[in-house]
Design an enzyme around this catalytic site. Structure first.
Site, short mmCIF file in Angstrom:
data_model
loop_
_atom_site.label_atom_id
_atom_site.label_comp_id
_atom_site.label_asym_id
_atom_site.label_seq_id
_atom_site.Cartn_x
_atom_site.Cartn_y
_atom_site.Cartn_z
N ARG A 40 1.45 -1.39 -0.13
CA ARG A 40 0.49 0.36 0.17
C ARG A 40 0.86 1.28 -0.24
O ARG A 40 0.18 2.15 -0.58
CB ARG A 40 -1.13 -0.06 1.03
CG ARG A 40 -1.94 -1.32 1.34
CD ARG A 40 -3.09 -0.98 2.12
NE ARG A 40 -3.14 -2.32 2.82
CZ ARG A 40 -3.79 -2.71 3.59
NH1 ARG A 40 -4.12 -2.00 4.69
NH2 ARG A 40 -3.89 -3.73 4.54
N GLY A 41 2.23 1.49 0.13
CA GLY A 41 3.01 2.25 0.52
C GLY A 41 2.60 3.10 -0.79
O GLY A 41 3.23 4.51 -0.36
N GLU A 95 8.42 1.90 -5.86
CA GLU A 95 8.16 1.04 -4.50
C GLU A 95 8.67 2.89 -3.22
O GLU A 95 9.31 3.43 -3.99
CB GLU A 95 9.89 0.69 -3.84
CG GLU A 95 10.06 -0.22 -2.58
CD GLU A 95 8.78 -0.54 -2.03
OE1 GLU A 95 7.60 -0.02 -2.18
OE2 GLU A 95 8.27 -2.18 -1.60
N ASP A 96 8.10 2.36 -2.50
CA ASP A 96 8.30 3.41 -1.38
C ASP A 96 9.19 3.51 -0.16
O ASP A 96 9.80 4.92 -0.67
CB ASP A 96 6.41 3.48 -0.32
CG ASP A 96 6.32 2.03 0.90
OD1 ASP A 96 7.60 1.56 -0.26
OD2 ASP A 96 5.83 2.23 1.88
N ASP A 99 14.26 -0.83 2.17
CA ASP A 99 14.95 -0.55 3.07
C ASP A 99 16.07 -2.47 3.79
O ASP A 99 16.53 -2.13 2.89
CB ASP A 99 13.80 -0.66 4.62
CG ASP A 99 13.43 -0.95 6.04
OD1 ASP A 99 15.55 -1.14 6.42
OD2 ASP A 99 13.28 -0.84 6.65
N GLY A 101 15.38 -4.46 1.73
CA GLY A 101 15.30 -5.39 0.59
C GLY A 101 14.79 -6.75 0.33
O GLY A 101 14.59 -6.54 -1.15
N THR A 103 11.24 -7.21 0.61
CA THR A 103 9.67 -7.81 -0.87
C THR A 103 10.32 -7.01 -1.88
O THR A 103 10.42 -7.53 -2.81
CB THR A 103 8.99 -6.38 -0.03
OG1 THR A 103 8.89 -7.13 1.28
CG2 THR A 103 7.95 -6.72 -0.99
N LEU A 104 11.68 -5.58 -1.83
CA LEU A 104 11.45 -5.86 -3.38
C LEU A 104 12.07 -6.53 -4.39
O LEU A 104 12.29 -6.61 -5.43
CB LEU A 104 12.55 -4.47 -3.31
CG LEU A 104 12.89 -3.30 -4.67
CD1 LEU A 104 10.91 -2.41 -5.81
CD2 LEU A 104 13.83 -2.41 -4.22
N LYS A 127 16.76 3.36 2.50
CA LYS A 127 17.03 3.76 3.67
C LYS A 127 18.04 1.93 4.20
O LYS A 127 18.45 1.48 4.22
CB LYS A 127 16.26 2.92 4.96
CG LYS A 127 16.47 3.02 6.21
CD LYS A 127 15.90 2.31 6.88
CE LYS A 127 14.44 3.23 7.89
NZ LYS A 127 13.63 2.73 8.42
N PHE A 148 12.43 5.30 11.87
CA PHE A 148 10.75 4.67 10.98
C PHE A 148 10.59 6.03 10.47
O PHE A 148 9.93 7.33 11.23
CB PHE A 148 10.43 4.40 12.30
CG PHE A 148 9.19 3.55 11.45
CD1 PHE A 148 10.12 2.02 11.34
CD2 PHE A 148 8.00 3.65 11.63
CE1 PHE A 148 8.75 1.76 10.71
CE2 PHE A 148 6.92 3.56 11.17
CZ PHE A 148 7.35 1.51 10.35
N ASP A 155 2.92 4.09 6.63
CA ASP A 155 2.42 3.88 7.62
C ASP A 155 2.81 3.07 8.69
O ASP A 155 3.98 2.49 9.30
CB ASP A 155 1.02 3.00 7.14
CG ASP A 155 1.49 1.58 7.33
OD1 ASP A 155 1.02 0.52 8.22
OD2 ASP A 155 2.72 0.94 6.44
#
Length: 173
Positions: A40-41, A95-96, A99, A101, A103-104, A127, A148, A155
């Site tokens: 969602r980000g 991607e938002d 971090d 890496g 998920t990406l 990040k 964060f 979120d």
């Protein structure tokens, strides 16, 4: 819960979005561009980005996550997959925040198996200090330290996405 001062203002974000869109528009001139937003980000970032890209494109979404509140689970879950075919297309994955890496990289490997003509990645926030898996990023907005952040789609427990800026988040006792 406390949302601190903005790390990036509305104007700073919009200037960066326009800069990224300009570069993407040049790189994809005359190509069959498929933009895939990671939900969602990245929804706010993607929305602003595609409105500024000057080449025809198709838009799709994938809902994937490996986070619960502020911690990664290390396991990627696909909640909703894309519908558009990838084979032979020029795909831009948006991607938002990059971090760990995890998920990406998972999505990148999954998409490459579907044989796109090209696959590039665009991220708003980088990040780097938390990176577990290195992922090649072609278009990057801002580097941030290991803090964060919330707002502009990002979120904490599905809250604060609606802030028009990116802010530092602190959890109060």
């Amino acid at each position: 819960m406390v949302v601190g001062k903005p790390l990036f203002t509305v104007n700073e974000i919009q200037d960066k979005v326009k800069e990224l869109a300009e570069e993407i528009s040049r790189d994809y001139e005359g190509k069959d561009l498929l933009v895939v937003s990671i939900l969602r980000g990245a929804f706010m970032f993607t929305s602003d980005l595609v409105r500024n890209i000057r080449v025809p494109l198709t838009l799709d979404f994938v809902h994937a996550s490996s986070y619960v509140k502020t911690s990664t689970t290390g396991e990627v879950k696909i909640h909703c997959d894309i519908r558009e075919p990838i084979r032979g297309r020029d795909v831009l994955l948006v991607e938002d925040i990059i971090d760990t890496g995890v998920t990406l990289n998972y999505l990148r490997e999954r998409f490459l198996q579907k044989e796109p003509r090209s696959l590039r990645i665009c991220g708003l926030l980088n990040k780097k200090p938390r990176r577990i898996v290195e992922v090649p990023v072609d278009y990057m907005g801002f580097d941030i330290p290991d803090i964060f952040v919330v707002g502009y789609g990002l979120d904490y427990d599905n809250k604060f996405r609606n802030l028009p800026y990116v802010a530092i988040f602190k959890k109060s006792d």
